[in-house]
Design a protein around this motif. Structure first.
Motif, PDB file in Angstrom:
ATOM      1  N   THR A 209      21.405 -24.194   1.251  1.00  0.00           N
ATOM      2  CA  THR A 209      22.632 -24.995   1.270  1.00  0.00           C
ATOM      3  C   THR A 209      23.791 -24.245   0.632  1.00  0.00           C
ATOM      4  N   ARG A 210      23.538 -23.612  -0.522  1.00  0.00           N
ATOM      5  CA  ARG A 210      24.604 -22.870  -1.202  1.00  0.00           C
ATOM      6  C   ARG A 210      25.154 -21.767  -0.304  1.00  0.00           C
ATOM      7  N   HIS A 211      24.248 -21.050   0.367  1.00  0.00           N
ATOM      8  CA  HIS A 211      24.690 -19.969   1.254  1.00  0.00           C
ATOM      9  C   HIS A 211      25.567 -20.518   2.385  1.00  0.00           C
ATOM     10  N   LEU A 212      25.153 -21.642   2.963  1.00  0.00           N
ATOM     11  CA  LEU A 212      25.939 -22.254   4.040  1.00  0.00           C
ATOM     12  C   LEU A 212      27.321 -22.680   3.546  1.00  0.00           C
ATOM     13  N   MET A 213      27.387 -23.180   2.298  1.00  0.00           N
ATOM     14  CA  MET A 213      28.675 -23.585   1.729  1.00  0.00           C
ATOM     15  C   MET A 213      29.575 -22.376   1.490  1.00  0.00           C
ATOM     16  N   ILE A 214      28.991 -21.272   1.066  1.00  0.00           N
ATOM     17  CA  ILE A 214      29.776 -20.047   0.840  1.00  0.00           C
ATOM     18  C   ILE A 214      30.298 -19.498   2.171  1.00  0.00           C
ATOM     19  N   VAL A 215      29.447 -19.529   3.204  1.00  0.00           N
ATOM     20  CA  VAL A 215      29.879 -19.089   4.535  1.00  0.00           C
ATOM     21  C   VAL A 215      30.992 -20.005   5.058  1.00  0.00           C
ATOM     22  N   ALA A 216      30.854 -21.311   4.836  1.00  0.00           N
ATOM     23  CA  ALA A 216      31.906 -22.247   5.243  1.00  0.00           C
ATOM     24  C   ALA A 216      33.208 -21.939   4.499  1.00  0.00           C
ATOM     25  N   HIS A 217      33.100 -21.630   3.204  1.00  0.00           N
ATOM     26  CA  HIS A 217      34.269 -21.290   2.396  1.00  0.00           C
ATOM     27  C   HIS A 217      34.981 -20.054   2.958  1.00  0.00           C
ATOM     28  N   MET A 218      34.216 -19.032   3.294  1.00  0.00           N
ATOM     29  CA  MET A 218      34.808 -17.825   3.873  1.00  0.00           C
ATOM     30  C   MET A 218      35.442 -18.137   5.236  1.00  0.00           C
ATOM     31  N   SER A 219      34.740 -18.884   6.061  1.00  0.00           N
ATOM     32  CA  SER A 219      35.222 -19.189   7.409  1.00  0.00           C
ATOM     33  C   SER A 219      36.497 -20.028   7.355  1.00  0.00           C
ATOM     34  N   PHE A 220      36.498 -21.070   6.527  1.00  0.00           N
ATOM     35  CA  PHE A 220      37.693 -21.901   6.389  1.00  0.00           C
ATOM     36  C   PHE A 220      38.837 -21.102   5.766  1.00  0.00           C
ATOM     37  N   GLY A 221      38.495 -20.146   4.890  1.00  0.00           N
ATOM     38  CA  GLY A 221      39.523 -19.289   4.297  1.00  0.00           C
ATOM     39  C   GLY A 221      40.220 -18.439   5.345  1.00  0.00           C
ATOM     40  N   ILE A 222      39.451 -17.916   6.297  1.00  0.00           N
ATOM     41  CA  ILE A 222      40.042 -17.132   7.378  1.00  0.00           C
ATOM     42  C   ILE A 222      40.918 -18.029   8.252  1.00  0.00           C
ATOM     43  N   ILE A 223      40.446 -19.240   8.530  1.00  0.00           N
ATOM     44  CA  ILE A 223      41.259 -20.189   9.312  1.00  0.00           C
ATOM     45  C   ILE A 223      42.539 -20.530   8.555  1.00  0.00           C
ATOM     46  N   LEU A 224      42.415 -20.768   7.251  1.00  0.00           N
ATOM     47  CA  LEU A 224      43.588 -21.092   6.433  1.00  0.00           C
ATOM     48  C   LEU A 224      44.606 -19.958   6.459  1.00  0.00           C
ATOM     49  N   ALA A 225      44.136 -18.717   6.362  1.00  0.00           N
ATOM     50  CA  ALA A 225      45.053 -17.568   6.434  1.00  0.00           C
ATOM     51  C   ALA A 225      45.791 -17.562   7.769  1.00  0.00           C
ATOM     52  N   ALA A 226      45.067 -17.841   8.864  1.00  0.00           N
ATOM     53  CA  ALA A 226      45.701 -17.880  10.190  1.00  0.00           C
ATOM     54  C   ALA A 226      46.712 -19.023  10.275  1.00  0.00           C
ATOM     55  N   VAL A 227      46.377 -20.180   9.708  1.00  0.00           N
ATOM     56  CA  VAL A 227      47.287 -21.335   9.717  1.00  0.00           C
ATOM     57  C   VAL A 227      48.570 -21.006   8.956  1.00  0.00           C
ATOM     58  N   ILE A 228      48.445 -20.308   7.828  1.00  0.00           N
ATOM     59  CA  ILE A 228      49.628 -19.934   7.045  1.00  0.00           C
ATOM     60  C   ILE A 228      50.533 -19.017   7.862  1.00  0.00           C
ATOM     61  N   VAL A 229      49.932 -18.048   8.570  1.00  0.00           N
ATOM     62  CA  VAL A 229      50.723 -17.143   9.407  1.00  0.00           C
ATOM     63  C   VAL A 229      51.435 -17.939  10.504  1.00  0.00           C
ATOM     64  N   VAL A 230      50.717 -18.847  11.165  1.00  0.00           N
ATOM     65  CA  VAL A 230      51.315 -19.663  12.230  1.00  0.00           C
ATOM     66  C   VAL A 230      52.440 -20.527  11.660  1.00  0.00           C
ATOM     67  N   ARG A 231      52.226 -21.116  10.474  1.00  0.00           N
ATOM     68  CA  ARG A 231      53.276 -21.943   9.848  1.00  0.00           C
ATOM     69  C   ARG A 231      54.535 -21.136   9.599  1.00  0.00           C
ATOM     70  N   LEU A 232      54.369 -19.928   9.071  1.00  0.00           N
ATOM     71  CA  LEU A 232      55.540 -19.090   8.778  1.00  0.00           C
ATOM     72  C   LEU A 232      56.273 -18.702  10.057  1.00  0.00           C
ATOM     73  N   VAL A 233      55.516 -18.304  11.088  1.00  0.00           N
ATOM     74  CA  VAL A 233      56.141 -17.924  12.356  1.00  0.00           C
ATOM     75  C   VAL A 233      56.853 -19.128  12.964  1.00  0.00           C
ATOM     76  N   TRP A 234      56.187 -20.282  12.963  1.00  0.00           N
ATOM     77  CA  TRP A 234      56.774 -21.499  13.539  1.00  0.00           C
ATOM     78  C   TRP A 234      58.064 -21.870  12.817  1.00  0.00           C
ATOM     79  N   ARG A 235      58.037 -21.738  11.500  1.00  0.00           N
ATOM     80  CA  ARG A 235      59.201 -22.104  10.690  1.00  0.00           C
ATOM     81  C   ARG A 235      60.379 -21.168  10.953  1.00  0.00           C
ATOM     82  N   LEU A 236      60.090 -19.901  11.273  1.00  0.00           N
ATOM     83  CA  LEU A 236      61.149 -18.921  11.497  1.00  0.00           C
ATOM     84  C   LEU A 236      61.711 -18.958  12.918  1.00  0.00           C
ATOM     85  N   LEU A 237      60.971 -19.562  13.852  1.00  0.00           N
ATOM     86  CA  LEU A 237      61.462 -19.636  15.228  1.00  0.00           C
ATOM     87  C   LEU A 237      62.707 -20.521  15.300  1.00  0.00           C
TER      88      LEU A 237
END
Length: 196
Positions: free
Chosen positions: A56-84
Protein backbone atom coordinates in the motif's frame (compact mmCIF):
# COMPACT_ATOMS: atom_id res chain seq x y z
CA UNK A 1 -5.57 58.57 -30.09
CA UNK A 2 -8.24 56.71 -32.06
CA UNK A 3 -9.60 53.41 -30.80
CA UNK A 4 -9.80 50.39 -33.04
CA UNK A 5 -13.42 49.93 -34.25
CA UNK A 6 -13.03 46.14 -34.50
CA UNK A 7 -11.76 46.03 -30.92
CA UNK A 8 -14.69 48.17 -29.73
CA UNK A 9 -17.19 45.90 -31.48
CA UNK A 10 -15.49 42.86 -29.92
CA UNK A 11 -15.69 44.43 -26.47
CA UNK A 12 -19.36 45.37 -26.94
CA UNK A 13 -20.19 41.84 -28.14
CA UNK A 14 -18.30 40.27 -25.24
CA UNK A 15 -20.03 42.49 -22.63
CA UNK A 16 -23.45 41.93 -24.26
CA UNK A 17 -22.83 38.19 -23.99
CA UNK A 18 -22.25 38.59 -20.27
CA UNK A 19 -18.44 38.39 -20.36
CA UNK A 20 -17.21 41.65 -18.83
CA UNK A 21 -13.91 40.01 -17.74
CA UNK A 22 -14.81 40.28 -14.08
CA UNK A 23 -15.01 36.49 -13.63
CA UNK A 24 -12.67 33.75 -14.75
CA UNK A 25 -13.66 31.57 -17.70
CA UNK A 26 -14.79 27.98 -17.11
CA UNK A 27 -11.43 26.47 -18.10
CA UNK A 28 -9.51 28.74 -15.70
CA UNK A 29 -11.95 27.82 -12.92
CA UNK A 30 -11.51 24.11 -13.71
CA UNK A 31 -7.71 24.42 -13.64
CA UNK A 32 -7.81 26.31 -10.33
CA UNK A 33 -9.92 23.69 -8.55
CA UNK A 34 -7.97 20.83 -10.15
CA UNK A 35 -4.82 22.43 -8.71
CA UNK A 36 -6.47 22.62 -5.27
CA UNK A 37 -7.50 18.96 -5.45
CA UNK A 38 -4.05 17.81 -6.58
CA UNK A 39 -2.21 19.86 -3.93
CA UNK A 40 -4.43 18.50 -1.13
CA UNK A 41 -4.09 14.95 -2.47
CA UNK A 42 -0.30 15.28 -2.66
CA UNK A 43 -0.11 16.58 0.89
CA UNK A 44 -2.44 13.89 2.26
CA UNK A 45 -0.52 11.10 0.53
CA UNK A 46 2.86 12.33 1.80
CA UNK A 47 1.50 12.81 5.30
CA UNK A 48 -0.07 9.36 5.61
CA UNK A 49 1.91 6.81 3.61
CA UNK A 50 4.12 6.05 6.62
CA UNK A 51 1.02 4.63 8.34
CA UNK A 52 0.80 1.82 5.82
CA UNK A 53 2.89 -1.26 5.05
CA UNK A 54 3.96 -2.41 1.61
CA UNK A 55 2.50 -2.74 -0.97
CA UNK A 56 0.00 0.00 0.00
CA UNK A 57 2.77 2.45 0.90
CA UNK A 58 4.50 1.83 -2.43
CA UNK A 59 1.24 2.43 -4.32
CA UNK A 60 0.72 5.70 -2.40
CA UNK A 61 4.25 6.87 -3.25
CA UNK A 62 3.71 6.03 -6.93
CA UNK A 63 0.39 7.92 -6.82
CA UNK A 64 2.21 10.88 -5.22
CA UNK A 65 4.80 10.92 -8.01
CA UNK A 66 2.16 10.50 -10.73
CA UNK A 67 -0.12 13.23 -9.36
CA UNK A 68 2.97 15.43 -8.95
CA UNK A 69 3.74 15.11 -12.65
CA UNK A 70 0.10 15.91 -13.48
CA UNK A 71 0.22 18.90 -11.12
CA UNK A 72 3.37 20.21 -12.84
CA UNK A 73 1.60 19.92 -16.22
CA UNK A 74 -1.51 21.69 -14.84
CA UNK A 75 0.65 24.57 -13.56
CA UNK A 76 2.24 24.95 -17.01
CA UNK A 77 -1.20 24.91 -18.68
CA UNK A 78 -2.52 27.47 -16.15
CA UNK A 79 0.37 29.84 -16.84
CA UNK A 80 0.03 29.50 -20.63
CA UNK A 81 -3.76 29.94 -20.44
CA UNK A 82 -3.39 33.01 -18.25
CA UNK A 83 -0.89 34.60 -20.67
CA UNK A 84 -3.00 34.00 -23.79
CA UNK A 85 -4.84 37.12 -24.99
CA UNK A 86 -8.44 37.32 -23.83
CA UNK A 87 -7.99 35.35 -20.61
CA UNK A 88 -6.95 38.17 -18.32
CA UNK A 89 -9.42 39.25 -15.67
CA UNK A 90 -9.62 42.74 -14.22
CA UNK A 91 -8.47 42.89 -10.58
CA UNK A 92 -11.30 42.56 -8.05
CA UNK A 93 -9.47 44.82 -5.59
CA UNK A 94 -7.03 47.70 -5.86
CA UNK A 95 -4.12 49.26 -4.02
CA UNK A 96 -2.02 47.25 -1.58
CA UNK A 97 -4.60 44.44 -1.47
CA UNK A 98 -4.23 43.90 -5.23
CA UNK A 99 -0.42 43.91 -4.92
CA UNK A 100 -0.56 41.43 -2.00
CA UNK A 101 -2.95 39.20 -3.95
CA UNK A 102 -0.67 39.16 -7.00
CA UNK A 103 2.37 38.49 -4.81
CA UNK A 104 0.65 35.48 -3.18
CA UNK A 105 -0.39 34.08 -6.57
CA UNK A 106 3.09 34.46 -8.05
CA UNK A 107 4.67 32.99 -4.92
CA UNK A 108 2.31 29.98 -5.03
CA UNK A 109 3.15 29.38 -8.71
CA UNK A 110 6.89 29.61 -7.95
CA UNK A 111 6.62 27.29 -4.94
CA UNK A 112 4.57 24.73 -6.87
CA UNK A 113 7.11 24.77 -9.70
CA UNK A 114 9.94 24.41 -7.17
CA UNK A 115 8.12 21.52 -5.50
CA UNK A 116 7.87 19.67 -8.82
CA UNK A 117 11.58 20.21 -9.54
CA UNK A 118 12.50 19.12 -6.00
CA UNK A 119 10.31 16.03 -6.36
CA UNK A 120 12.15 14.93 -9.51
CA UNK A 121 15.52 15.76 -7.95
CA UNK A 122 14.66 13.82 -4.80
CA UNK A 123 14.04 10.60 -6.70
CA UNK A 124 16.86 11.01 -9.16
CA UNK A 125 19.44 12.18 -6.59
CA UNK A 126 18.79 8.93 -4.71
CA UNK A 127 19.37 6.95 -7.93
CA UNK A 128 15.69 6.02 -8.21
CA UNK A 129 13.37 6.41 -11.18
CA UNK A 130 10.33 8.63 -11.19
CA UNK A 131 7.13 6.71 -11.84
CA UNK A 132 4.16 7.94 -13.80
CA UNK A 133 1.52 5.32 -13.04
CA UNK A 134 4.16 2.62 -13.44
CA UNK A 135 5.97 4.16 -16.41
CA UNK A 136 9.52 4.64 -15.13
CA UNK A 137 11.55 7.79 -15.88
CA UNK A 138 15.21 6.99 -15.23
CA UNK A 139 17.58 9.47 -13.58
CA UNK A 140 19.38 11.65 -16.16
CA UNK A 141 22.30 12.35 -13.81
CA UNK A 142 24.48 10.53 -11.28
CA UNK A 143 23.21 10.12 -7.72
CA UNK A 144 24.03 12.81 -5.16
CA UNK A 145 25.93 12.24 -1.95
CA UNK A 146 23.77 11.11 0.96
CA UNK A 147 23.87 14.54 2.69
CA UNK A 148 22.91 16.32 -0.57
CA UNK A 149 20.10 13.81 -1.22
CA UNK A 150 18.86 14.30 2.35
CA UNK A 151 18.93 18.10 1.88
CA UNK A 152 16.80 17.83 -1.28
CA UNK A 153 14.30 15.71 0.67
CA UNK A 154 14.13 18.25 3.48
CA UNK A 155 13.65 21.13 1.04
CA UNK A 156 10.88 19.20 -0.72
CA UNK A 157 9.11 18.61 2.59
CA UNK A 158 9.55 22.16 3.92
CA UNK A 159 8.38 23.68 0.64
CA UNK A 160 5.34 21.36 0.69
CA UNK A 161 4.39 22.59 4.18
CA UNK A 162 4.95 26.20 3.08
CA UNK A 163 2.63 25.67 0.09
CA UNK A 164 -0.11 24.31 2.37
CA UNK A 165 0.28 27.21 4.83
CA UNK A 166 0.24 29.84 2.08
CA UNK A 167 -2.68 28.15 0.31
CA UNK A 168 -4.62 28.04 3.59
CA UNK A 169 -3.99 31.77 4.04
CA UNK A 170 -5.11 32.33 0.45
CA UNK A 171 -8.32 30.38 1.10
CA UNK A 172 -8.93 32.22 4.40
CA UNK A 173 -8.54 35.57 2.61
CA UNK A 174 -11.05 34.49 -0.06
CA UNK A 175 -13.53 33.46 2.63
CA UNK A 176 -12.97 36.77 4.47
CA UNK A 177 -13.73 38.64 1.26
CA UNK A 178 -16.85 36.56 0.70
CA UNK A 179 -18.38 36.51 4.18
CA UNK A 180 -17.06 39.70 5.79
CA UNK A 181 -16.39 42.17 2.99
CA UNK A 182 -19.14 40.60 0.85
CA UNK A 183 -17.37 41.33 -2.42
CA UNK A 184 -16.95 39.15 -5.52
CA UNK A 185 -13.38 37.91 -4.97
CA UNK A 186 -14.41 34.30 -4.23
CA UNK A 187 -17.39 34.13 -6.57
CA UNK A 188 -15.14 34.99 -9.53
CA UNK A 189 -13.46 31.60 -9.12
CA UNK A 190 -16.56 29.51 -8.40
CA UNK A 191 -18.19 27.39 -11.11
CA UNK A 192 -21.13 29.27 -12.65
CA UNK A 193 -24.52 28.32 -11.29
CA UNK A 194 -26.85 27.16 -14.01
CA UNK A 195 -30.39 28.36 -13.78
CA UNK A 196 -32.82 25.80 -14.70
Amino acid sequence: MKSDPASNIGNITRVAAGDDRTVYDNFAVFLHWLTVLLVLSQFALALTWEWFARPTRHLMIVAHMSFGIILAAVIVVRLVWRLLPGHQVAPAVSGWVEMASKAVHYLLYAMLAAEAVLGFMLRWSGDESMSFFGLLIAPPFAPFSKPAHHLVGELHELNGWAIIILAAGHAAAALYHHYVLRDRVLSRMLPPLREG
